[in-house]
Design a protein around this motif. Structure first.
Motif, mmCIF file in Angstrom:
data_model
loop_
_atom_site.group_PDB
_atom_site.id
_atom_site.type_symbol
_atom_site.label_atom_id
_atom_site.label_comp_id
_atom_site.label_asym_id
_atom_site.label_seq_id
_atom_site.Cartn_x
_atom_site.Cartn_y
_atom_site.Cartn_z
ATOM 1 N N ASP A 4 45.307 40.982 47.403
ATOM 2 C CA ASP A 4 44.300 40.334 46.573
ATOM 3 C C ASP A 4 43.123 39.922 47.451
ATOM 4 O O ASP A 4 43.285 39.684 48.647
ATOM 5 N N ARG A 5 41.938 39.840 46.840
ATOM 6 C CA ARG A 5 40.741 39.523 47.619
ATOM 7 C C ARG A 5 39.824 38.618 46.806
ATOM 8 O O ARG A 5 39.648 38.811 45.611
ATOM 9 N N TYR A 21 37.548 37.258 42.012
ATOM 10 C CA TYR A 21 38.880 37.445 42.568
ATOM 11 C C TYR A 21 39.410 38.788 42.088
ATOM 12 O O TYR A 21 39.414 39.070 40.886
ATOM 13 N N TYR A 22 39.850 39.617 43.010
ATOM 14 C CA TYR A 22 40.387 40.944 42.718
ATOM 15 C C TYR A 22 41.904 40.905 42.878
ATOM 16 O O TYR A 22 42.405 40.546 43.948
ATOM 17 N N GLY A 27 44.971 45.530 39.375
ATOM 18 C CA GLY A 27 43.651 46.128 39.247
ATOM 19 C C GLY A 27 42.697 45.284 38.419
ATOM 20 O O GLY A 27 41.563 45.682 38.156
ATOM 21 N N ASP A 28 43.126 44.101 37.985
ATOM 22 C CA ASP A 28 42.291 43.186 37.215
ATOM 23 C C ASP A 28 41.334 42.453 38.151
ATOM 24 O O ASP A 28 41.530 42.432 39.368
ATOM 25 N N TYR A 46 38.315 40.772 33.623
ATOM 26 C CA TYR A 46 38.256 42.209 33.397
ATOM 27 C C TYR A 46 39.634 42.798 33.671
ATOM 28 O O TYR A 46 40.141 42.705 34.791
ATOM 29 N N TYR A 47 40.232 43.380 32.652
ATOM 30 C CA TYR A 47 41.553 43.988 32.778
ATOM 31 C C TYR A 47 41.420 45.427 33.265
ATOM 32 O O TYR A 47 40.438 46.110 32.947
#
Length: 105
Positions: A4-5, A21-22, A27-28, A46-47
């Motif tokens: 995660d980033r 946040y990624y 992949g959301d 964003y899904y």
């Protein structure tokens, strides 16, 4: 370790202010407001499947009324406290986004 980033503002070594946040595993991604390392305030989620949701967060949880759109933007749903409900008109989804104070994604 999770992959995660987070990209955005920090305060005292934690996510605070505006950022993105990624989530590597799904992949959301979540964009907007953080406080003390948690989603707090207004935000857009964003899904990975292309769906988008605008709403409010408190203590890293979705709270209150929100709107969610299908990947193609032709269908919308009302969301209450993180639970997707019945389909609503696109006009009502736009009105919810306006009440939240965010643009339609």
């Amino acid at each position: 370790a999770s992959g995660d980033r987070y990209e955005g503002e920090y305060k005292a070594g934690q996510e605070e202010g505006r950022g993105t946040y990624y989530y590597f595993a799904t992949g959301d991604r979540y964009e907007r407001e953080y406080k003390a390392g948690q989603r707090e305030g207004r935000g857009t989620y964003y899904y990975a499947n292309g769906e988008k949701e605008v709403g409010c967060y408190a203590g890293d949880r979705r709270v209150g009324e929100a709107a969610r759109w299908s990947a193609d933007g032709k269908t919308a749903w009302r969301v209450q406290d993180g639970k997707r409900g019945a389909a609503i008109s696109l006009e009502e989804a736009v009105a919810i986004a306006a009440r939240v104070g965010l643009p339609v994604p």
